[in-house]
Design a protein around this motif. Sequence first.
Motif, PDB file in Angstrom:
ATOM      1  N   ASN A   1       0.835  -1.188   0.000  1.00 54.16           N
ATOM      2  CA  ASN A   1       0.000   0.000   0.000  1.00 54.16           C
ATOM      3  C   ASN A   1       0.881   1.254   0.000  1.00 54.16           C
ATOM      4  OD1 ASN A   1      -1.904   1.993   0.458  1.00 54.16           O
ATOM      5  ND2 ASN A   1      -2.590   1.185   2.415  1.00 54.16           N
ATOM      6  N   PHE A   2       0.653   2.125  -0.977  1.00 55.60           N
ATOM      7  CA  PHE A   2       1.400   3.377  -1.092  1.00 55.60           C
ATOM      8  C   PHE A   2       0.521   4.587  -0.782  1.00 55.60           C
ATOM      9  CE2 PHE A   2       3.688   0.266  -3.507  1.00 55.60           C
ATOM     10  CZ  PHE A   2       5.012   0.542  -3.236  1.00 55.60           C
ATOM     11  N   THR A   3      -0.644   4.339  -0.181  1.00 60.33           N
ATOM     12  CA  THR A   3      -1.544   5.429   0.192  1.00 60.33           C
ATOM     13  C   THR A   3      -1.519   5.596   1.709  1.00 60.33           C
ATOM     14  OG1 THR A   3      -3.568   4.131   0.605  1.00 60.33           O
ATOM     15  CG2 THR A   3      -3.079   4.701  -1.695  1.00 60.33           C
ATOM     16  N   SER A   4      -2.221   6.601   2.202  1.00 58.09           N
ATOM     17  CA  SER A   4      -2.336   6.803   3.651  1.00 58.09           C
ATOM     18  C   SER A   4      -3.540   6.050   4.215  1.00 58.09           C
ATOM     19  CB  SER A   4      -2.453   8.300   3.973  1.00 58.09           C
ATOM     20  OG  SER A   4      -3.590   8.834   3.323  1.00 58.09           O
ATOM     21  N   GLU A   5      -4.193   5.269   3.393  1.00 56.08           N
ATOM     22  CA  GLU A   5      -5.370   4.509   3.789  1.00 56.08           C
ATOM     23  C   GLU A   5      -4.943   3.111   4.257  1.00 56.08           C
ATOM     24  OE1 GLU A   5      -9.450   4.555   1.663  1.00 56.08           O
ATOM     25  OE2 GLU A   5      -8.296   2.992   0.680  1.00 56.08           O
ATOM     26  N   GLY A   6      -4.773   2.932   5.553  1.00 56.01           N
ATOM     27  CA  GLY A   6      -4.377   1.636   6.088  1.00 56.01           C
ATOM     28  C   GLY A   6      -2.875   1.470   6.169  1.00 56.01           C
ATOM     29  N   SER A   7      -2.467   0.300   6.619  1.00 55.87           N
ATOM     30  CA  SER A   7      -1.045   0.001   6.780  1.00 55.87           C
ATOM     31  C   SER A   7      -0.391  -0.319   5.440  1.00 55.87           C
ATOM     32  CB  SER A   7      -0.869  -1.187   7.727  1.00 55.87           C
ATOM     33  OG  SER A   7      -1.318  -2.375   7.089  1.00 55.87           O
ATOM     34  N   GLU A   8       0.927  -0.351   5.441  1.00 59.18           N
ATOM     35  CA  GLU A   8       1.690  -0.650   4.229  1.00 59.18           C
ATOM     36  C   GLU A   8       1.335  -2.025   3.662  1.00 59.18           C
ATOM     37  OE1 GLU A   8       6.220  -1.578   3.905  1.00 59.18           O
ATOM     38  OE2 GLU A   8       6.012   0.614   3.879  1.00 59.18           O
ATOM     39  N   SER A   9       0.969  -2.960   4.535  1.00 58.49           N
ATOM     40  CA  SER A   9       0.650  -4.313   4.081  1.00 58.49           C
ATOM     41  C   SER A   9      -0.821  -4.493   3.706  1.00 58.49           C
ATOM     42  CB  SER A   9       1.031  -5.331   5.161  1.00 58.49           C
ATOM     43  OG  SER A   9       0.265  -5.093   6.333  1.00 58.49           O
ATOM     44  N   ASP A  10      -1.641  -3.447   3.853  1.00 61.72           N
ATOM     45  CA  ASP A  10      -3.066  -3.531   3.537  1.00 61.72           C
ATOM     46  C   ASP A  10      -3.320  -2.963   2.152  1.00 61.72           C
ATOM     47  OD1 ASP A  10      -5.819  -3.590   3.406  1.00 61.72           O
ATOM     48  OD2 ASP A  10      -6.126  -2.092   4.987  1.00 61.72           O
ATOM     49  N   PHE A  11      -3.393  -3.831   1.176  1.00 61.95           N
ATOM     50  CA  PHE A  11      -3.656  -3.384  -0.190  1.00 61.95           C
ATOM     51  C   PHE A  11      -5.070  -3.769  -0.637  1.00 61.95           C
ATOM     52  CE2 PHE A  11      -0.977  -7.145  -0.094  1.00 61.95           C
ATOM     53  CZ  PHE A  11      -1.637  -8.064  -0.908  1.00 61.95           C
TER      54      PHE A  11
ATOM     55  N   GLY B   1       0.058  -2.997  -6.271  1.00 56.96           N
ATOM     56  CA  GLY B   1       0.510  -1.753  -5.655  1.00 56.96           C
ATOM     57  C   GLY B   1      -0.694  -0.845  -5.492  1.00 56.96           C
ATOM     58  N   LYS B   2      -1.131  -0.652  -4.258  1.00 60.39           N
ATOM     59  CA  LYS B   2      -2.279   0.228  -4.008  1.00 60.39           C
ATOM     60  C   LYS B   2      -1.772   1.664  -3.984  1.00 60.39           C
ATOM     61  CE  LYS B   2      -6.015   1.210  -0.819  1.00 60.39           C
ATOM     62  NZ  LYS B   2      -6.847   0.678   0.262  1.00 60.39           N
ATOM     63  N   VAL B   3      -2.097   2.415  -5.034  1.00 60.15           N
ATOM     64  CA  VAL B   3      -1.633   3.798  -5.160  1.00 60.15           C
ATOM     65  C   VAL B   3      -2.783   4.796  -5.140  1.00 60.15           C
ATOM     66  CG1 VAL B   3       0.466   3.134  -6.403  1.00 60.15           C
ATOM     67  CG2 VAL B   3      -1.598   3.712  -7.701  1.00 60.15           C
ATOM     68  N   LEU B   4      -4.014   4.290  -5.147  1.00 63.63           N
ATOM     69  CA  LEU B   4      -5.199   5.143  -5.105  1.00 63.63           C
ATOM     70  C   LEU B   4      -6.090   4.684  -3.947  1.00 63.63           C
ATOM     71  CD1 LEU B   4      -6.097   5.113  -8.930  1.00 63.63           C
ATOM     72  CD2 LEU B   4      -4.751   6.828  -7.693  1.00 63.63           C
ATOM     73  N   ASN B   5      -6.699   5.632  -3.251  1.00 61.55           N
ATOM     74  CA  ASN B   5      -7.528   5.304  -2.091  1.00 61.55           C
ATOM     75  C   ASN B   5      -8.961   4.956  -2.505  1.00 61.55           C
ATOM     76  OD1 ASN B   5      -8.905   7.735  -2.541  1.00 61.55           O
ATOM     77  ND2 ASN B   5      -7.721   8.846  -1.008  1.00 61.55           N
ATOM     78  N   ARG B   6      -9.829   4.824  -1.517  1.00 59.90           N
ATOM     79  CA  ARG B   6     -11.234   4.446  -1.763  1.00 59.90           C
ATOM     80  C   ARG B   6     -11.968   5.442  -2.661  1.00 59.90           C
ATOM     81  NH1 ARG B   6     -13.610   3.063   3.186  1.00 59.90           N
ATOM     82  NH2 ARG B   6     -11.537   3.028   4.077  1.00 59.90           N
ATOM     83  N   HIS B   7     -11.472   6.657  -2.764  1.00 57.68           N
ATOM     84  CA  HIS B   7     -12.089   7.669  -3.613  1.00 57.68           C
ATOM     85  C   HIS B   7     -11.442   7.728  -4.998  1.00 57.68           C
ATOM     86  CE1 HIS B   7     -14.147   8.915  -0.011  1.00 57.68           C
ATOM     87  NE2 HIS B   7     -12.987   9.045   0.600  1.00 57.68           N
ATOM     88  N   GLY B   8     -10.456   6.866  -5.241  1.00 54.87           N
ATOM     89  CA  GLY B   8      -9.761   6.858  -6.522  1.00 54.87           C
ATOM     90  C   GLY B   8      -8.712   7.939  -6.631  1.00 54.87           C
ATOM     91  N   SER B   9      -8.285   8.472  -5.489  1.00 55.27           N
ATOM     92  CA  SER B   9      -7.285   9.546  -5.485  1.00 55.27           C
ATOM     93  C   SER B   9      -5.964   9.059  -4.919  1.00 55.27           C
ATOM     94  CB  SER B   9      -7.778  10.716  -4.623  1.00 55.27           C
ATOM     95  OG  SER B   9      -8.938  11.282  -5.178  1.00 55.27           O
ATOM     96  N   GLY B  10      -4.907   9.616  -5.425  1.00 54.16           N
ATOM     97  CA  GLY B  10      -3.563   9.319  -4.938  1.00 54.16           C
ATOM     98  C   GLY B  10      -2.670  10.498  -5.221  1.00 54.16           C
ATOM     99  N   ASP B  11      -1.361  10.274  -5.083  1.00 58.46           N
ATOM    100  CA  ASP B  11      -0.430  11.355  -5.395  1.00 58.46           C
ATOM    101  C   ASP B  11       0.719  10.818  -6.241  1.00 58.46           C
ATOM    102  OD1 ASP B  11       1.633  10.314  -3.586  1.00 58.46           O
ATOM    103  OD2 ASP B  11       0.464  11.183  -1.952  1.00 58.46           O
TER     104      ASP B  11
END
Length: 186
Positions: free
Chosen positions: A63-73, A108-118
């Motif tokens: 996980n590369f987002t701020s949504e959850g832990s690094e291991s939560d994809f 690689g989770k790069v977008l959150n539940r809203h489909g947004s990332g950086d």
Amino acid sequence: LIPFEVKSIQSTSNEIPYGVNQLKAPEIWARGEKGEGCVVCILDTGIDTTHPDLADRIIGGKNFTSEGSESDFTDRNGHGTHVAGTIGATENGSGVVGVSPQAKLLIGKVLNRHGSGDYKGITDAIRWASDWKGPNGEKVRVINMSLGGPVHDQAQYDAILYACSKGILVVVASGNEGDADENTME
């Protein structure tokens, strides 16, 4: 309602989606090429790790987002799971089948539940996928990104070049609307 009679109920299916047929995947499968030995890294909203058509294809993730832990994809949006199914839904006698039903999926989770990332998260994920090694020495052969952004980001561009320099095919969205021409792929 018009009167109807239920003749049978199908609890399973092995549907080949329209897009998979349009790419002529069944013709390639007939030659024995179903993605075995290939690792595809999907950079998106994550994946439903319990999905019956995908669970056995997942080789790892981060996980590369701020949504959850690094291991939560885990996918809390649905888009990443949809993309993963198009690419690698397994041939299991139920549900749909993907283009490469024997490929392994690295998420690689790069977008959150809203489909947004950086851009930083996406760039970090591209570099992570480029350097990733699996439990049996596997390496990523394809990175898929069905996402977009409004500006050019040099660091992301450099990360894509880095992936290409390692022999990785980088596939990116060019628009999800299509051109409404059924013959485009022909």
